[in-house]
Design a protein around this motif. Sequence first.
Motif, short mmCIF file in Angstrom:
data_model
loop_
_atom_site.label_atom_id
_atom_site.label_comp_id
_atom_site.label_asym_id
_atom_site.label_seq_id
_atom_site.Cartn_x
_atom_site.Cartn_y
_atom_site.Cartn_z
N GLU A 150 8.90 8.79 0.07
CA GLU A 150 7.78 9.05 0.18
C GLU A 150 7.66 7.50 -0.42
OE1 GLU A 150 2.64 10.68 0.31
OE2 GLU A 150 4.75 10.52 -1.46
N VAL A 151 6.81 6.53 0.16
CA VAL A 151 7.04 5.38 -0.68
C VAL A 151 5.24 4.37 -0.68
CG1 VAL A 151 7.94 2.83 -0.67
CG2 VAL A 151 9.69 4.01 -0.07
N ASP A 152 4.53 4.11 -1.79
CA ASP A 152 3.57 3.53 -1.49
C ASP A 152 4.17 1.84 -1.07
OD1 ASP A 152 0.72 1.68 -1.70
OD2 ASP A 152 0.61 2.64 -3.79
N MET A 153 4.05 1.84 0.17
CA MET A 153 4.41 0.23 0.84
C MET A 153 3.98 -0.53 1.07
SD MET A 153 6.77 1.28 2.95
CE MET A 153 6.79 0.97 4.63
N LYS A 154 2.72 -0.36 -0.29
CA LYS A 154 2.00 -1.63 -0.75
C LYS A 154 2.37 -2.18 -1.78
CE LYS A 154 -1.53 -4.60 -0.31
NZ LYS A 154 -1.77 -5.98 -0.32
N PRO A 171 -6.18 0.18 1.65
CA PRO A 171 -7.28 0.46 0.33
C PRO A 171 -6.32 0.43 -0.70
CG PRO A 171 -6.68 1.94 2.10
CD PRO A 171 -5.26 1.08 2.20
N ARG A 172 -7.02 0.70 -2.08
CA ARG A 172 -6.40 0.85 -3.47
C ARG A 172 -6.00 2.14 -4.13
NH1 ARG A 172 -12.09 -1.97 -6.44
NH2 ARG A 172 -10.99 -4.25 -5.41
N SER A 173 -5.94 2.86 -2.98
CA SER A 173 -5.41 4.45 -2.67
C SER A 173 -4.04 4.37 -3.22
CB SER A 173 -6.27 5.45 -2.48
OG SER A 173 -5.91 4.83 -0.88
N GLY A 174 -3.45 3.47 -2.69
CA GLY A 174 -2.31 3.31 -1.88
C GLY A 174 -2.02 3.33 -0.01
N LEU A 175 -0.61 2.78 0.12
CA LEU A 175 -0.42 2.59 1.88
C LEU A 175 1.10 3.97 1.52
CD1 LEU A 175 -2.01 2.23 4.49
CD2 LEU A 175 -0.59 -0.15 4.39
N TYR A 176 0.77 5.03 1.79
CA TYR A 176 1.78 6.19 1.58
C TYR A 176 2.81 5.83 3.26
CZ TYR A 176 0.57 6.32 -3.47
OH TYR A 176 0.94 6.49 -4.41
#
Length: 505
Positions: free
Chosen positions: A175-179, A493-498
């Motif tokens: 799982e990666v936060d693409m942002k 979003p600031r919550s991340g783009l996982y």
Amino acid sequence: MACLEICLALLGIALLVYKWSIGTFKTFETRKLPYEKPWPFFGNVAASALQRISTQKQLTEFYLRNRQHKVVGFFNLRKPVVQVNDPELIKKICVKDFDHFPNHNFPLATKERLLNDMINVMKDQRWKRMRNTLSPVFTSAKMRTMFVLMNDSFGECMQHLKKLSGSTTSEAGIEVDMKILFNKLSNDIIATTAFGLKVNSFENPENEFYSVGQSLIFSTPAQFFRFTLSALMPKVFTFFNMTVFDGKKVDYFVNLVLQAMKLREEQGITRPDMIQLMIEAKKEAENNWTDDEIVAQCFVFFFAAFDNNSNLICIAAYELLKNPEIQERLYQEVKETRESLNGGSLTYDVVQKMTYMDMVVSETLRKWTQNPSIDRVCSKPYTLTDEDGNKLFDFRKGDLVTIPVAGLHGDDRYFPDPRKFDPERFSEDQKSGIPPFTYMPFGVGPRSCLAIRYAQMLAKGLLYNLMLNFKIEPSPRTLEDMWEEARSFSLTPRSGLYMQLVPRQ
């Protein structure tokens, strides 16, 4: 008694502030232009300014409510702006009668170093001279050499992901936060192509270039507040001698470029990056550009391109995740492209030949345009008329104009079922049917973006490498609907783009 006087004084001040906040809101009523009732202080952008929805969604919905008007009044905070909705009228303003609307409106009331020297802020003949200086920098030939540097950064990104996937035994991948991932990649590519600096933010995430750069892209609430205050209350902003950016961080980039230029000139070093191209362009230009004017063009990459480049790749990946059949078709084209290379490296020319890749990137730029509006300033009186010669609006010198790019991209009259991600819109058979001046992801006319090739080759090169090595799948934290969850300027979003990246066998 004193308490009553204080309360009355505060009430009086509040009333004056309120009156000031709505002081421009009669503009379009006076000038007989349709408009929507604005909110005090925030005009027609209250929801996005208060971080409830994205700017793109706000502007798209405003356009769709008002598209029956060829010209409509719009309030960007307190500023009255004339929005032009009709493609033929957009052509008039941005191309045919460009001499009446040659400049952008720079919203920041600041004299900070470099900002007013950037090409997108320059005006009139000064802008034209810099445009002529920079145009040779972004030719296909120059992009071919610069793509070699990008390839190195792509390789480091893939190596980082392979190392992460090798450290887990899960067959589901990682799982990666693409942002965060693509922020680092965008940072490294800008460092190498614009500033002549080799950094690897995957191996060294605390590197100075990355940490300084992050402070320049409105990544904190304090920065966003200063930006808004500068646009909303420029006199207050300048009275208190406030700045949007940390001067020391800006000086870091100035010194970086000037030292690199000096070293190269002294030692005869050449490198296929922006600094080298600017050195050559400066020598050939008729104008004697100052050091700050030269450095400012490199600075544009951080101020204007960093977040846009990262968002474009993130959102393309998100759409591939949401549309697995499109992802599979793109993967097949990528595989065929790799086989055609016979073990060689990916090149700019090979990237340009990937037709389905171009369709995917073009549709990403349509559905999620990085610049939801184009602005212009009227430089001299101008009467806007329709195709029959009927007067629509009399522009005065200084009037602000906006072109609703996101709205046009989301108009079902031009793009049926606009919220559907459909790369076929840009196939050879269909793209010729797109009406002119309804698709403008990089602007239009003489003021269109110079770095179109740069942005596209970055996105395509990265997607090629990503598709070749990983399949993109949903993770437990993947957003259901980015259109509803994105806020303010940024689409992500600031919550991340996982997302889940599954290594290909």
